[in-house]
Design a protein around this motif. Structure first.
Motif, short mmCIF file in Angstrom:
data_model
loop_
_atom_site.label_atom_id
_atom_site.label_comp_id
_atom_site.label_asym_id
_atom_site.label_seq_id
_atom_site.Cartn_x
_atom_site.Cartn_y
_atom_site.Cartn_z
N LYS A 1 0.86 -1.22 0.01
CA LYS A 1 0.00 -0.05 -0.19
C LYS A 1 0.77 1.30 0.02
N HIS A 2 2.07 1.27 0.72
CA HIS A 2 2.77 2.33 0.65
C HIS A 2 4.14 2.30 -0.40
N GLY A 3 3.86 1.51 -1.30
CA GLY A 3 5.06 1.56 -2.44
C GLY A 3 5.97 0.67 -2.36
N GLY A 4 6.05 -0.21 -1.51
CA GLY A 4 7.12 -1.45 -1.26
C GLY A 4 6.57 -2.47 -2.11
N LYS A 5 7.36 -3.47 -2.27
CA LYS A 5 6.93 -4.81 -3.07
C LYS A 5 7.32 -6.04 -2.18
N VAL A 6 6.69 -7.03 -2.37
CA VAL A 6 7.06 -8.35 -1.69
C VAL A 6 7.83 -9.07 -3.09
N THR A 7 9.07 -9.30 -2.50
CA THR A 7 9.99 -9.94 -3.34
C THR A 7 10.05 -11.69 -3.28
N GLY A 8 9.55 -11.90 -2.07
CA GLY A 8 9.68 -13.40 -1.86
C GLY A 8 8.54 -13.70 -0.73
N GLU A 9 7.49 -14.61 -1.61
CA GLU A 9 6.30 -14.83 -0.95
C GLU A 9 6.33 -15.28 0.57
N LYS A 10 5.56 -15.21 1.09
CA LYS A 10 5.52 -15.63 2.74
C LYS A 10 5.62 -17.25 2.64
N ARG A 11 6.73 -17.66 3.47
CA ARG A 11 6.74 -19.13 3.83
C ARG A 11 7.11 -19.27 5.02
N SER A 12 6.80 -20.62 5.51
CA SER A 12 6.98 -20.98 6.97
C SER A 12 8.46 -21.59 7.22
N ILE A 13 8.75 -21.38 8.44
CA ILE A 13 10.07 -21.72 8.82
C ILE A 13 9.52 -22.62 10.03
N PRO A 14 9.78 -24.03 9.87
CA PRO A 14 9.16 -24.84 10.73
C PRO A 14 9.60 -24.55 12.11
N ALA A 15 8.65 -24.50 13.10
CA ALA A 15 8.68 -24.27 14.32
C ALA A 15 9.23 -22.89 14.70
N VAL A 16 9.25 -21.98 13.87
CA VAL A 16 9.98 -20.64 14.15
C VAL A 16 8.95 -19.72 13.79
N GLY A 17 8.16 -19.40 12.34
CA GLY A 17 7.36 -18.52 11.97
C GLY A 17 7.05 -18.56 10.63
N TYR B 1 10.25 -11.58 2.13
CA TYR B 1 11.20 -10.71 1.79
C TYR B 1 10.46 -9.79 1.07
N CYS B 2 10.77 -8.43 1.34
CA CYS B 2 10.07 -7.31 0.61
C CYS B 2 11.15 -6.23 0.12
N LEU B 3 10.77 -5.24 -0.68
CA LEU B 3 11.59 -4.25 -1.10
C LEU B 3 11.03 -2.97 -0.51
N ASP B 4 11.85 -1.95 -0.01
CA ASP B 4 11.17 -0.86 0.16
C ASP B 4 11.05 0.33 -1.08
N THR B 5 10.77 1.37 -0.89
CA THR B 5 10.74 2.13 -2.02
C THR B 5 11.89 2.56 -2.73
N LYS C 1 14.42 0.21 -2.95
CA LYS C 1 14.71 -1.18 -3.49
C LYS C 1 15.72 -1.67 -2.55
N ASN C 2 15.74 -1.49 -1.13
CA ASN C 2 16.47 -1.98 -0.13
C ASN C 2 15.51 -3.26 0.31
N ILE C 3 16.36 -4.54 0.41
CA ILE C 3 15.45 -5.66 0.73
C ILE C 3 15.59 -5.70 2.19
N PHE C 4 14.51 -6.06 2.77
CA PHE C 4 14.44 -6.68 4.11
C PHE C 4 13.33 -7.72 4.23
N GLY C 5 13.59 -8.43 5.64
CA GLY C 5 12.51 -9.34 5.89
C GLY C 5 11.68 -8.98 6.88
N ILE C 6 10.40 -9.57 7.02
CA ILE C 6 9.48 -9.65 7.91
C ILE C 6 9.10 -10.95 8.43
N MET C 7 9.00 -10.84 9.56
CA MET C 7 8.61 -12.39 10.32
C MET C 7 7.58 -12.30 11.52
#
Length: 129
Positions: A90-106, A110-114, A116-122
């Protein structure tokens, strides 16, 4: 307020990188017992400020303009990954790696900000499979 909770180092030669970070910074790097080849990095005492991270084999070529993941990645702890994925887009970023599970973690994405810096959310979720 969501915080940076993790960083990730990508390496062509994980043993060489492990030796480098242990020798230079004194970090403790141990192989994770999960389903993927991954190393956990402890950078200091739990009671001191700072974050720990991980290391994995680089999936693509060496860092460069066309390499999707070429640097350390900071991962931000979020309570609801789907809500934040929507907010990012909504705020101009992009999802570069679809949501995936890490077993027993969460759940991780992976996303890009406006800029083009990559960061993860968990979203922590011990029941993730």
């Amino acid at each position: 307020m969501p915080r940076v909770i993790h960083f990730e180092i990508r390496a062509e030669d994980t043993e060489r990188a492990k030796k480098f970070y242990e020798d230079v910074f004194g970090w403790k790097i141990e192989k994770w017992g999960g389903p993927i080849e991954y190393w956990n990095i402890t950078t200091g005492k739990q009671e001191e400020p700072g974050i720990n991270g991980g290391m994995m084999r680089r999936q693509v070529g060496e860092p460069g303009a066309d390499t999707p993941i070429s640097t350390y990645i900071c991962t931000i702890d979020v309570p609801d990954i789907d809500k934040y994925l929507n907010q990012i887009q909504k705020h101009g970023g992009k999802v570069t790696g679809e949501k995936r599970s890490i077993p027993a973690v969460g759940w991780l994405a992976y996303c890009l900000d406006t800029e083009k810096n990559i960061f993860g959310i968990m979203q922590p979720d011990m029941s993730a499979r």
